[in-house]
Every structure is written in C-alpha cells, then in structure tokens.
Write an enzyme that holds these catalytic residues in place. Structure first.
Site, PDB file in Angstrom:
ATOM      1  N   TYR A  10      -1.563  -9.301  16.065  1.00 43.19           N
ATOM      2  CA  TYR A  10      -1.512  -8.286  15.014  1.00 43.19           C
ATOM      3  C   TYR A  10      -2.686  -7.315  15.148  1.00 43.19           C
ATOM      4  O   TYR A  10      -2.513  -6.090  15.167  1.00 43.19           O
ATOM      5  CB  TYR A  10      -1.535  -8.946  13.619  1.00 43.19           C
ATOM      6  N   ASP A  68      15.116   1.442  10.102  1.00 48.43           N
ATOM      7  CA  ASP A  68      14.043   0.819  10.868  1.00 48.43           C
ATOM      8  C   ASP A  68      13.449   1.889  11.785  1.00 48.43           C
ATOM      9  O   ASP A  68      14.204   2.585  12.485  1.00 48.43           O
ATOM     10  CB  ASP A  68      14.658  -0.330  11.689  1.00 48.43           C
ATOM     11  N   ILE A  72       0.851  -1.204   0.000  1.00 47.61           N
ATOM     12  CA  ILE A  72       0.000   0.000   0.000  1.00 47.61           C
ATOM     13  C   ILE A  72       0.882   1.248   0.000  1.00 47.61           C
ATOM     14  O   ILE A  72       0.578   2.235  -0.672  1.00 47.61           O
ATOM     15  CB  ILE A  72      -0.962   0.004   1.206  1.00 47.61           C
ATOM     16  N   SER A 120      -7.060  -0.985  10.344  1.00 39.67           N
ATOM     17  CA  SER A 120      -7.680  -2.115   9.657  1.00 39.67           C
ATOM     18  C   SER A 120      -9.111  -2.331  10.131  1.00 39.67           C
ATOM     19  O   SER A 120      -9.428  -2.088  11.310  1.00 39.67           O
ATOM     20  CB  SER A 120      -6.850  -3.356   9.977  1.00 39.67           C
ATOM     21  N   ASN A 148      -3.321 -14.448   1.810  1.00 41.70           N
ATOM     22  CA  ASN A 148      -4.499 -13.703   1.350  1.00 41.70           C
ATOM     23  C   ASN A 148      -5.046 -14.303   0.068  1.00 41.70           C
ATOM     24  O   ASN A 148      -4.318 -14.933  -0.698  1.00 41.70           O
ATOM     25  CB  ASN A 148      -4.146 -12.227   1.141  1.00 41.70           C
ATOM     26  N   SER A 168      12.220  -5.060   5.342  1.00 38.98           N
ATOM     27  CA  SER A 168      12.049  -6.374   5.977  1.00 38.98           C
ATOM     28  C   SER A 168      11.006  -7.206   5.236  1.00 38.98           C
ATOM     29  O   SER A 168      11.033  -8.427   5.305  1.00 38.98           O
ATOM     30  CB  SER A 168      11.647  -6.216   7.442  1.00 38.98           C
ATOM     31  N   ASN A 169      10.088  -6.545   4.560  1.00 39.56           N
ATOM     32  CA  ASN A 169       9.078  -7.303   3.808  1.00 39.56           C
ATOM     33  C   ASN A 169       8.820  -6.628   2.466  1.00 39.56           C
ATOM     34  O   ASN A 169       7.696  -6.594   1.973  1.00 39.56           O
ATOM     35  CB  ASN A 169       7.793  -7.407   4.648  1.00 39.56           C
ATOM     36  N   ILE A 209     -10.709 -23.185  -0.890  1.00 35.80           N
ATOM     37  CA  ILE A 209     -11.704 -22.223  -0.402  1.00 35.80           C
ATOM     38  C   ILE A 209     -12.125 -22.674   0.992  1.00 35.80           C
ATOM     39  O   ILE A 209     -12.615 -23.802   1.172  1.00 35.80           O
ATOM     40  CB  ILE A 209     -12.899 -22.119  -1.378  1.00 35.80           C
ATOM     41  N   TYR A 236      -8.657   0.139   6.758  1.00 32.34           N
ATOM     42  CA  TYR A 236      -8.784  -0.468   5.431  1.00 32.34           C
ATOM     43  C   TYR A 236      -9.588  -1.751   5.505  1.00 32.34           C
ATOM     44  O   TYR A 236      -9.427  -2.545   6.421  1.00 32.34           O
ATOM     45  CB  TYR A 236      -7.423  -0.885   4.854  1.00 32.34           C
ATOM     46  N   PHE A 237     -10.347  -2.000   4.457  1.00 29.87           N
ATOM     47  CA  PHE A 237     -10.964  -3.312   4.298  1.00 29.87           C
ATOM     48  C   PHE A 237      -9.931  -4.198   3.562  1.00 29.87           C
ATOM     49  O   PHE A 237      -8.789  -4.248   3.972  1.00 29.87           O
ATOM     50  CB  PHE A 237     -12.369  -3.165   3.699  1.00 29.87           C
ATOM     51  N   LYS A 240      -3.018  -3.049  16.198  1.00 31.52           N
ATOM     52  CA  LYS A 240      -3.734  -1.953  15.512  1.00 31.52           C
ATOM     53  C   LYS A 240      -4.635  -1.213  16.506  1.00 31.52           C
ATOM     54  O   LYS A 240      -4.708   0.018  16.506  1.00 31.52           O
ATOM     55  CB  LYS A 240      -4.564  -2.505  14.344  1.00 31.52           C
TER      56      LYS A 240
END
Ligand code: WQD
Length: 344
Positions: free
Chosen positions: A154, A60, A14, A127, A204, A36-37, A222, A182-183, A158
């Site tokens: 996690y 960092d 994002i 989130s 995801n 890092s990612n 699924i 965010y969705f 948030k």
C-alpha cells in the site's frame, strides 16, 4: 456556480467530507466511485448537509472506456481530486497485485485522460507513510524529509503514484499537480450525516475506540507501551477530517488561480502536534464520559514509533490550518458512531 471538479472516491471517508466542503463553496462536483469500500447512502448524507446531491457515476477508475465517456460528457471539468484507492495496509501485504492494479492503474488512466481531454489540474491523496520513521532531526516532519522505503505494498503504491505524477508533469507541460500527504485523519462531519464506516474489525485506532464505546468491541488493545516516548505509547498527528477536506478546497483554488509555483507541489497536512495513543484514549473518555476498557499488548508489527507534521508550508502557502480542538474532533466521532449504532 464555480468550476466543475471531478472527485474520484467521493463516497469514501475523506472524499465525502471534501465533496461537502467543495459544494458549500459553490463548486459543481461529480463523484466517481465504484462503492467497493463505501455506500450509496453517503450521497443522502451529503445532500442532507448541502441541500443537493452531487452528480454520481458508479464507475471504477480502472474502467477506461466508462471513464473516457465521462470525460467526453463533461468537457468542462477543470480539476480532479483523486481519492479512489485501496487503503488497508494489512490487506495490501496479502494481496499486493490487487493494490498495484487498483492504485497504479487508476492513476495512469486518469493522467492519460487528463492529457487527452486537456484537464490540467489534479490533487492527489498521499500519505505521511512515505516518510516511514523519520530520523530525530526530521521530527516534526516537513516536506523535505527523505522518502523511505515503503513498509507495505500500500505504502509503495503511494510512493510510486507520486513518482508517476512527477514523471508525467515533466512530460506534459500542461499538467499541474498538488500532492497532499495526510497524517492520521479522524472524526466526522459535525452533523453526523457522514463519517467513517470501516468494513469489519477496525484497524485504525479511533474507529476501534468508538466501536468499543458503542459496545461492539469488548476491549481496546493498545499495541505497546515500551516505546521511547513520554508515556511509552506511539505518537501520531491526528487531523480532523473536516479540516483536511478544507485543505483540498484550498489546493483546488490555488490551481484554478494558476498560483502554483512548480508543476508538482507537495504539502504535509497535519496539526503539528503529536498525540500518544494513551492521550487520545484518555481524552476520548474525558470528552464523552464513556469508559474504554483497554489492555496493553505487545507492539504491532511495522508500527512507527512517532511521527507528526510540520505543516508550516501548508499554513503559509495554502493559507490553511488544522485548528479544530482534539476534544471537538473526538466528540464528532462519537456522535457519528452513536448515530450509526442507534444509540441515544
Ligand atoms: C495509530 C496508533 C497503533 C489500533 C495510518 C493508516 C495507514 C497509513 C498511515 C494512510 C498506532 C495504535 C491502533 C488499535 C492501537 N495512512 N493502535 N490499537 O498506524 O498511523 O496508520 O497512517 O495512508 O494506512 O492506517 O494509524 O490508526 O492504525 O494507529 O494501539 O487497535 O494506534 O499501534 O500507534 P497508523 P492507526
């Protein structure tokens, strides 16, 4: 040249899309990212789109001394968009302290430096996970829906981050914050020069779908078709990452224009439309013409049955709307995956 904006985590999914939108609007952008990612090549992607690379610091946010140096070198930073965070739900359950250290420590450092250097404005990446499974009367979910106990470390970071921002805004008269919830962000820049590049097996849905289409994964699983939804699969609000990025520019504009009504404002960023897992997969197949083999397996632990946004506040107050059609969004994700995998 417009204001100078510091974007932490600006090489991420994002973050990179937001840097592009900011630069296209004439903002001067400084990225802080410890990679890092994410990868340094993202800067080339950004340069390919906007014609020049943003200033980049491989730092960092936990490194207070280096961050302090950056704030001193750039006394004219007018706003911060804080993306830098660890974000894998499963990993956070395995390594909670890593998540608390990274996600809480970096925000605390930033808020301290902001106070010290008189930088008033921060946009924070939050989130919809803070709502958990909203009760039926709160669907679609608006900003007044109750925040529920987090289901993972996690998610908890948030929630705690949001509280830290509110407490600091109470204590520091100068601070203005916009919290964006965010969705489900998906898709890639239409140029396919930047996009989402998850490490390892994607957790995801859409990255797993595009990697299956590219032949990296045999079959999509699924997770459950016995939910209380029209086709039995879970419902989410999938929002195009470029639309999402544009909301950050609106948030920055609002703060710089001193239009904010409260010290802390919260906005849900979604499309307002719920889409089921099966609908998403079927639309992807229809748009790309690529078959996605899938099997229905048991539910994934901790999954929420259905959640989608009521984005009216962002629509009216920010003057922003996520309106890119899902078909276009899915096509952008496939274009990016093909580019990354060298598929014609
Ligand atoms: C979407 C749907 C799965 C993979 C995300 C973020 C999380 C948090 C909340 C950020 C679900 C189904 C998935 C697969 C599947 N956001 N699925 N097969 O669960 O909404 O979580 O939003 O702060 O970090 O990850 O998104 O993409 O994981 O799942 O059937 O292989 O797809 O069960 O219904 P989710 P997702």
């Amino acid at each position: 040249m417009k204001a100078k904006i510091l974007v932490t985590g600006g090489c991420g999914f994002i973050g990179s899309h937001t840097v592009v939108e900011l630069m296209e609007q004439g903002y001067e952008v400084i990225i802080v990212d410890n990679l890092s990612n994410s990868s340094i090549e993202v800067l080339d992607g950004i340069k390919g789109i906007v014609g020049k690379a943003p200033e980049f610091y491989n730092v960092d946010c936990l490194d207070y001394v280096s961050m302090e140096k950056l704030f001193t070198e750039h006394p004219d930073i007018q706003g911060i968009i804080h993306f830098a965070a660890s974000k894998a739900v499963g990993e956070s359950v395995e390594k909670p302290l890593l998540y608390y250290r990274n996600n809480i420590g970096s925000l605390v450092n930033l808020l301290e430096l902001m106070a010290e250097h008189h930088v008033p404005n921060i946009v924070f990446s939050s989130s919809c996970t803070v709502y958990g499974q909203p009760d039926a009367e709160h669907l679609p979910v608006d900003e007044t829906a109750p925040v529920k106990k987090a289901l993972s470390p996690y998610g908890n970071t948030k929630q705690i981050n949001e509280e830290i921002i509110c407490d600091q805004a109470h204590a520091n008269e100068e601070l203005r914050a916009i919290i964006l919830r965010y969705f489900n962000p998906i898709g890639a820049h239409p140029s396919a020069l930047i996009g989402e590049l998850p490490n390892g097996v994607p957790q995801n849905l859409l990255p797993f779908v595009t990697q299956t289409a590219a032949g990296l994964r045999k079959q999509l699983k699924i997770f459950g078709n016995d939910y209380n939804t029209p086709d039995g699969t879970c419902i989410r609000d999938y929002i195009y990452v470029v639309d999402l990025a544009k909301a950050h520019v609106k948030a920055i504009e609002r703060m710089l224009a001193k239009d904010t009504k409260d010290h802390v404002e919260v906005f849900n960023l979604g499309t307002g439309k719920g889409v089921s897992v099966l609908e998403l997969v079927n639309t992807f197949m229809a748009v790309t013409g690529v078959n996605i083999p899938y099997e229905i397996v048991s539910r994934r632990e901790g999954d929420i049955e259905q959640v989608w946004a009521k984005p009216d506040k962002a629509n009216t107050v920010l003057g922003w709307k996520a309106d890119t059609p899902l078909s276009e969004v899915l096509a952008s994700a496939w274009k990016w995956e093909k580019k990354v995998r060298h598929i014609n």
